[in-house]
Enzyme design. Structure first.
Site, PDB file in Angstrom:
ATOM      1  N   GLU A  68       7.666  -5.032  -1.548  1.00  0.00           N
ATOM      2  CA  GLU A  68       8.146  -4.618  -0.216  1.00  0.00           C
ATOM      3  C   GLU A  68       9.117  -5.608   0.445  1.00  0.00           C
ATOM      4  OE1 GLU A  68       4.610  -3.786   2.101  1.00  0.00           O
ATOM      5  OE2 GLU A  68       4.030  -2.108   0.815  1.00  0.00           O
ATOM      6  N   GLU A  91       1.164   3.432  -6.515  1.00  0.00           N
ATOM      7  CA  GLU A  91       0.152   3.510  -5.439  1.00  0.00           C
ATOM      8  C   GLU A  91       0.026   4.926  -4.878  1.00  0.00           C
ATOM      9  OE1 GLU A  91       0.736   0.461  -2.436  1.00  0.00           O
ATOM     10  OE2 GLU A  91       1.310  -1.037  -3.928  1.00  0.00           O
TER      11      GLU A  91
HETATM   12  C1  XIL Z   1      -3.785  -2.262   1.124  1.00  0.00           C
HETATM   13  C2  XIL Z   1      -5.243  -2.129   0.728  1.00  0.00           C
HETATM   14  O1  XIL Z   1      -5.459  -0.839   0.225  1.00  0.00           O
HETATM   15  C3  XIL Z   1      -6.139  -2.409   1.911  1.00  0.00           C
HETATM   16  O2  XIL Z   1      -7.500  -2.463   1.482  1.00  0.00           O
HETATM   17  C4  XIL Z   1      -5.758  -3.731   2.559  1.00  0.00           C
HETATM   18  O3  XIL Z   1      -6.516  -3.902   3.735  1.00  0.00           O
HETATM   19  C5  XIL Z   1      -4.281  -3.765   2.904  1.00  0.00           C
HETATM   20  O4  XIL Z   1      -3.537  -3.505   1.721  1.00  0.00           O
HETATM   21  N1  XIL Z   1       1.081  -1.259  -0.095  1.00  0.00           N
HETATM   22  C6  XIL Z   1       0.597  -2.197  -0.986  1.00  0.00           C
HETATM   23  C7  XIL Z   1      -0.861  -2.429  -1.076  1.00  0.00           C
HETATM   24  O5  XIL Z   1       1.377  -2.741  -1.782  1.00  0.00           O
HETATM   25  O6  XIL Z   1      -1.178  -3.749  -1.444  1.00  0.00           O
HETATM   26  C8  XIL Z   1      -1.582  -2.048   0.192  1.00  0.00           C
HETATM   27  O7  XIL Z   1      -2.984  -2.157  -0.027  1.00  0.00           O
HETATM   28  C9  XIL Z   1      -1.189  -0.666   0.633  1.00  0.00           C
HETATM   29  C10 XIL Z   1       0.294  -0.584   0.886  1.00  0.00           C
END
Ligand code: XIL
Length: 355
Positions: A142, A258
């Site tokens: 990101e 994701e």
């Molecule tokens: C999120 C997790 O799912 C949560 O448990 C945590 O509190 C915050 O991070 N993009 C990403 C992930 O790359 O690492 C994130 O994961 C969600 C958004």
């Protein structure tokens, strides 16, 4: 509610996601909650039966790995790696560099003078610890945020403030050194939709990747996070297709890293209706994404609705506090939902022999 193990409706063996994915040259995966893996036998069984690649939802982030500036805590990450090894499952590393999940000590300890050393040391230590065991590392996560106003469209993250845009190249070069066999991945969200905001994020991301390529920065793959929405006013199609084709032309593999479906915008409460809309959202998305031959893996961000991140944490993911999101493939009792079958069908519908 307690669910006895025998009530778990996993569809094992030839019916599993991993088998349907494998038959079409794909990896099928999910993000793993390490506490659950240790405490919930049904969860562990579903992971072992359904997936051939896993990623830690949080356990390999800085905040989990670095309790103090001079300490590494590998226990949770190691638990995932050893579970995966014992079930012939690959592991993704997530992540070396992100603007979130930095430990509490970070801001008071890391300065412009020592930041590069912290970055390099972290990647050498963590990448070295898991060397040879990781399918792909999300080296940088990101880094793009046009609305931060920089001319290059990059995010004003802590790493950017400390090191300038060079932090990205440093991270990738160090990662290659730490684990030469892991696919080095740039992971990004907000590149899926046919709207102006996502179009700009795609353009900035491609510009970043082209610059890296021309500077011989080692990079092998791009992650498309794929946090998509049921009930979005926007479509997914041409923009994403062109983006994926550009990545392929640059010689990069593509991973769906994701995937989940936020369903807050659906204008009805009925569970069956919502589950159907969610399944169709997965189906439509994967019909576009899997038509791209460079896509090699599809991971969802979680396994069952009871543990989706969309029901916890920041409220911007949840407009309807009294309506738990039903974002994922399995319900609270690990019964496969319509979304499970939609995803499995999508794997089956992929033309084979292209990888
Ligand atoms: C999120 C997790 O799912 C949560 O448990 C945590 O509190 C915050 O991070 N993009 C990403 C992930 O790359 O690492 C994130 O994961 C969600 C958004």
């Amino acid at each position: 509610a307690q669910t006895p193990p025998e009530a778990a409706f996993a569809i094992p063996g030839s019916g599993s996601l991993r088998e349907h994915a494998r038959a079409h040259g794909l990896l099928a995966g999910a993000a793993v909650n390490i506490q659950l893996l240790a405490s919930d036998q049904i969860y562990a069984r579903v992971l072992a039966e359904q997936y051939n690649i896993l990623v830690a939802e949080n356990a390999m982030k800085w905040s989990a790995l670095r309790p103090a500036a001079d300490k590494y805590a590998f226990e949770q990450g190691d638990a995932l790696v050893s579970f995966a090894e014992s079930h012939q499952i690959k592991v993704r590393g997530h992540n070396f560099v992100w603007h979130e999940a930095l430990p509490d000590w970070f801001s008071a300890t890391v300065t412009k003078d020592n930041a590069k050393q912290f970055l390099v040391d972290h990647i050498m230590a963590v990448g070295g610890h898991y060397k040879g065991k990781i399918h792909s590392w999300d080296v940088v996560n990101e880094a793009v945020l046009p609305k931060d106003g920089r001319p290059d469209g990059l995010r004003k993250s802590p790493w950017m403030e400390l090191l300038g845009p060079d932090y990205i190249d440093t991270a990738f070069r160090t990662a290659r050194q730490a684990d030469p066999h892991a696919l080095l991945t740039y992971n990004e969200y907000g590149v899926e939709y046919d709207n102006d905001e996502d179009a700009e994020r795609r353009a900035v991301t491609l510009q970043l990747l082209r610059r890296m390529k021309s500077a011989n920065v080692p990079i092998d793959a791009v992650g498309i996070q794929s946090h998509i929405k049921a009930g979005s006013p926007f479509t997914i199609g041409r923009g994403l297709q062109d983006y994926m084709a550009s990545l392929r032309q640059m010689g990069l593999k593509i991973l769906v890293t994701e995937l989940d479906v936020n369903e807050d915008d659906l204008p009805y409460d009925d569970v069956a209706q919502r589950d159907h809309a969610i399944a169709e959202t997965y189906r439509n998305y994967l019909s576009i994404v899997l038509a791209e031959p460079s896509v090699t893996a599809v991971l969802t961000w979680g396994v069952s609705d009871s543990h989706t991140w969309l029901n916890s944490g920041p409220t911007h993911h949840k407009k309807q506090p009294d309506r738990p999101q039903r974002a994922l493939l399995f319900d609270d009792a690990y019964q496969p939902k319509e979304a499970f079958f939609a995803i499995r069908d999508s794997f089956d519908n992929r033309k084979s022999g292209r990888l």
